[in-house]
Design an enzyme around this catalytic site. Structure first.
Site, PDB file in Angstrom:
ATOM      1  N   HIS A 185      -2.358  -2.742  -3.471  1.00  0.00           N
ATOM      2  CA  HIS A 185      -3.741  -2.815  -3.000  1.00  0.00           C
ATOM      3  C   HIS A 185      -4.677  -2.723  -4.355  1.00  0.00           C
ATOM      4  O   HIS A 185      -5.811  -2.926  -4.249  1.00  0.00           O
ATOM      5  CB  HIS A 185      -3.810  -1.661  -2.121  1.00  0.00           C
ATOM      6  CG  HIS A 185      -5.147  -1.620  -1.337  1.00  0.00           C
ATOM      7  ND1 HIS A 185      -5.456  -0.415  -0.341  1.00  0.00           N
ATOM      8  CD2 HIS A 185      -6.172  -2.398  -1.251  1.00  0.00           C
ATOM      9  CE1 HIS A 185      -6.613  -0.827   0.029  1.00  0.00           C
ATOM     10  NE2 HIS A 185      -7.094  -1.842  -0.319  1.00  0.00           N
ATOM     11  N   HIS A 216       0.610  -1.181   0.000  1.00  0.00           N
ATOM     12  CA  HIS A 216      -0.048   0.000   0.161  1.00  0.00           C
ATOM     13  C   HIS A 216       0.767   1.239   0.050  1.00  0.00           C
ATOM     14  O   HIS A 216       2.013   1.178   0.324  1.00  0.00           O
ATOM     15  CB  HIS A 216      -0.777   0.007   1.296  1.00  0.00           C
ATOM     16  CG  HIS A 216      -1.647  -1.007   1.569  1.00  0.00           C
ATOM     17  ND1 HIS A 216      -3.272  -1.036   1.398  1.00  0.00           N
ATOM     18  CD2 HIS A 216      -1.533  -2.170   2.064  1.00  0.00           C
ATOM     19  CE1 HIS A 216      -3.396  -1.938   1.661  1.00  0.00           C
ATOM     20  NE2 HIS A 216      -2.812  -3.032   2.127  1.00  0.00           N
ATOM     21  N   ASP A 268      -3.495   2.673  -4.729  1.00  0.00           N
ATOM     22  CA  ASP A 268      -2.147   2.820  -4.041  1.00  0.00           C
ATOM     23  C   ASP A 268      -1.594   1.336  -4.281  1.00  0.00           C
ATOM     24  O   ASP A 268      -2.373   0.196  -4.438  1.00  0.00           O
ATOM     25  CB  ASP A 268      -2.290   2.870  -2.446  1.00  0.00           C
ATOM     26  CG  ASP A 268      -3.356   1.859  -1.797  1.00  0.00           C
ATOM     27  OD1 ASP A 268      -4.296   1.973  -2.247  1.00  0.00           O
ATOM     28  OD2 ASP A 268      -2.681   1.566  -1.013  1.00  0.00           O
ATOM     29  N   GLU A 282       2.596  -0.909   4.264  1.00  0.00           N
ATOM     30  CA  GLU A 282       2.309   0.212   3.944  1.00  0.00           C
ATOM     31  C   GLU A 282       3.581   0.820   3.395  1.00  0.00           C
ATOM     32  O   GLU A 282       4.595   0.764   4.321  1.00  0.00           O
ATOM     33  CB  GLU A 282       1.614   1.257   4.790  1.00  0.00           C
ATOM     34  CG  GLU A 282       0.145   0.700   5.187  1.00  0.00           C
ATOM     35  CD  GLU A 282      -0.726   1.286   4.314  1.00  0.00           C
ATOM     36  OE1 GLU A 282      -0.640   2.014   3.410  1.00  0.00           O
ATOM     37  OE2 GLU A 282      -2.090   1.035   4.589  1.00  0.00           O
TER      38      GLU A 282
HETATM   39 ZN   LIG Z   1      -3.918   0.871   0.591  1.00  0.00          ZN
END
Ligand SMILES: [Zn+2]
Length: 189
Positions: A164, A43, A174, A125
């Protein structure tokens, strides 16, 4: 050719990355019984959007984002979301959820005909936006973490490493077109 590889290690019994900052999130729960974890989801996130380095991602993932700190936060302050790990712009790794637990990162999602990807995935992330390049430090740290995960959990594979946007198309974009997948795959080879 210089060796710029970083080293990273995951403690299998606890599902924690060794030696990184742990900011444990209440936004997680048990995976369904007997569920095999076999998907890696990457992400991108920044808070407020386009700004880097602040404390706000930690605050969002721990349910303590102050709605008054930025106009954008009013929309998202109540969101109960998390990821297992964040890779910051300087390559710092922060962990919010142990890998054995289910983090709440994917939302409505589908991979290979299966819904609810949170059940069977690890969410990572990268601090960034869809339209600015991620940093060298992030690729090196991200690759080190992914190599450690692949080594620790035999059910994971580089063939099941997705964005994602791949598992929530039309809803999520993303980590964005600027994420350099060939570079990341090269670092994993
Ligand atoms: Zn995401």
């Amino acid at each position: 050719m210089g060796d710029n590889r970083m080293h990273c290690e995951v403690h299998a019994a606890t599902g924690l990355v060794i030696g990184v900052r742990q900011v444990l999130s209440p936004h997680c729960d048990d995976r369904p019984r007997g569920m095999t974890v076999d998907l890696l989801v990457l992400h991108g996130i920044s808070l407020p959007p386009g700004e880097f380095g602040g404390p706000w991602i930690d605050r969002l993932f721990t349910g303590s984002l102050p709605p008054s700190a930025h106009p954008y936060f009013e929309q998202i302050a109540g969101a109960r979301v998390s990821a297992h790990v964040l890779i910051r712009r300087d390559g710092e790794i922060v962990q919010y959820v142990p890998f054995a637990q289910r983090a709440w990162h994917a939302g409505a999602s589908q991979f290979d005909g299966r819904n609810a990807c949170n059940d069977f995935s690890i969410g990572i992330e990268f601090e960034g936006t869809d339209d600015s390049p991620y940093t060298e430090a992030q690729y090196l740290a991200g690759a080190a973490l992914l190599r450690a995960l692949l080594k620790t959990y035999a059910t994971l594979s580089v063939q099941r490493l997705v964005a994602h946007s791949d598992i929530a198309p039309g809803r999520k974009t993303d980590p964005g077109d600027t994420f350099d997948w060939p570079k990341m795959r090269m670092l994993l080879a």
